[in-house]
Design an enzyme around this catalytic site. Structure first.
Site, PDB file in Angstrom:
ATOM      1  N   ARG A 133      18.695  -0.285  -1.732  1.00 39.38           N
ATOM      2  CA  ARG A 133      19.628   0.962  -1.481  1.00 39.38           C
ATOM      3  C   ARG A 133      18.965   2.024  -2.222  1.00 39.38           C
ATOM      4  O   ARG A 133      18.624   2.015  -3.082  1.00 39.38           O
ATOM      5  CB  ARG A 133      20.736   0.638  -2.563  1.00 39.38           C
ATOM      6  CG  ARG A 133      22.103   1.717  -2.564  1.00 39.38           C
ATOM      7  CD  ARG A 133      22.739   1.802  -1.431  1.00 39.38           C
ATOM      8  NE  ARG A 133      24.094   2.350  -1.470  1.00 39.38           N
ATOM      9  CZ  ARG A 133      24.229   3.679  -1.478  1.00 39.38           C
ATOM     10  NH1 ARG A 133      23.207   4.431  -1.359  1.00 39.38           N
ATOM     11  NH2 ARG A 133      25.444   4.136  -1.574  1.00 39.38           N
TER      12      ARG A 133
ATOM     13  N   GLU B   8      29.004   5.741   6.434  1.00 40.49           N
ATOM     14  CA  GLU B   8      29.223   4.222   6.733  1.00 40.49           C
ATOM     15  C   GLU B   8      29.431   3.956   8.282  1.00 40.49           C
ATOM     16  O   GLU B   8      29.683   4.865   8.870  1.00 40.49           O
ATOM     17  CB  GLU B   8      30.703   3.837   6.156  1.00 40.49           C
ATOM     18  CG  GLU B   8      30.745   3.888   4.675  1.00 40.49           C
ATOM     19  CD  GLU B   8      29.880   2.887   4.061  1.00 40.49           C
ATOM     20  OE1 GLU B   8      29.645   1.826   4.685  1.00 40.49           O
ATOM     21  OE2 GLU B   8      29.338   3.090   2.886  1.00 40.49           O
TER      22      GLU B   8
ATOM     23  N   ARG C 155      21.039  -5.525  -5.159  1.00 40.20           N
ATOM     24  CA  ARG C 155      20.233  -4.989  -4.235  1.00 40.20           C
ATOM     25  C   ARG C 155      19.082  -4.319  -5.494  1.00 40.20           C
ATOM     26  O   ARG C 155      19.765  -3.445  -6.381  1.00 40.20           O
ATOM     27  CB  ARG C 155      20.883  -3.849  -3.545  1.00 40.20           C
ATOM     28  CG  ARG C 155      21.550  -4.516  -2.572  1.00 40.20           C
ATOM     29  CD  ARG C 155      22.539  -3.624  -1.414  1.00 40.20           C
ATOM     30  NE  ARG C 155      23.621  -2.900  -2.391  1.00 40.20           N
ATOM     31  CZ  ARG C 155      24.242  -1.915  -1.866  1.00 40.20           C
ATOM     32  NH1 ARG C 155      24.307  -1.807  -0.652  1.00 40.20           N
ATOM     33  NH2 ARG C 155      25.155  -1.407  -2.753  1.00 40.20           N
TER      34      ARG C 155
END
Length: 187
Positions: free
Chosen positions: A67, A75, A109
């Site tokens: 990320r 999105e 992540r």
């Protein structure tokens, strides 16, 4: 002259080729460890999820979900989402990159700043500079990133060229469109 025996170096009688080999082996192992540390954070981008999330195949064989730190891209199903993803893909897809990890998020992540190996491009900053993401102020107050976003906004670059009603920051969009559980971006 009995006092001179104390001036002789104290060397164990076993010090010899075996100890030299052990020393050389340890030196080589330390050198290898130092060298591999430089490539430990390098890999090739193999998948792009959206404008701020991707998979990097690391030099050691691991696949790491990344990320990008300090930015938040639109999105899926949000205006500019496809273009933001395409912009990130154009910058890094199948390219060698270096990660500068900042933290790990609650989904496991690696949150990192990413640089291309060929030219050292700061990918996170470039996404902001091109107008393909917002500065994620919840996690950073970096004045340079904010200045890049301001310049992109004033020049109406990327998503800043959209009608104002379509420029909903991703964190607001996720809140408005949450369907329970993890959103598509993991926030």
């Amino acid at each position: 002259m009995t006092g001179h025996r104390y001036l002789r170096p104290v060397v164990p009688s076993s010090a010899g080729p075996r100890h030299v080999r052990l020393f050389v082996t340890l030196a080589i192992l330390l050198l290898i460890a130092a060298c591999t540390g430089e490539t430990q954070d390098q890999g090739r981008v193999v998948r792009i999820y959206d404008g701020d999330s991707l998979i990097v195949h690391m030099a050691d064989g691991r696949e790491v979900e990344v990320r990008l730190f300090g930015i938040d891209a639109p999105e899926r199903r949000q205006p500019w989402s496809r273009r933001s993803r395409q912009a990130l893909s154009a910058l890094v897809r199948n390219r060698q990159v270096r990660l500068a990890p900042v933290t790990e998020d609650s989904y496991g992540r690696t949150v990192a700043v990413m640089y291309t190996l060929t030219d050292g491009l700061d990918v996170n900053r470039e996404m902001i500079r091109q107008g393909n993401a917002w500065v994620y102020r919840r996690y950073t107050r970096d004045p340079d990133l904010i200045a890049l976003e301001t310049a992109a906004r004033e020049a109406r670059l990327g998503l800043w060229g959209l009608p104002e009603a379509e420029r909903v920051p991703p964190w607001q969009w996720r809140r408005q469109n949450r369907r329970g559980g993890r959103s598509e971006n993991g926030d």
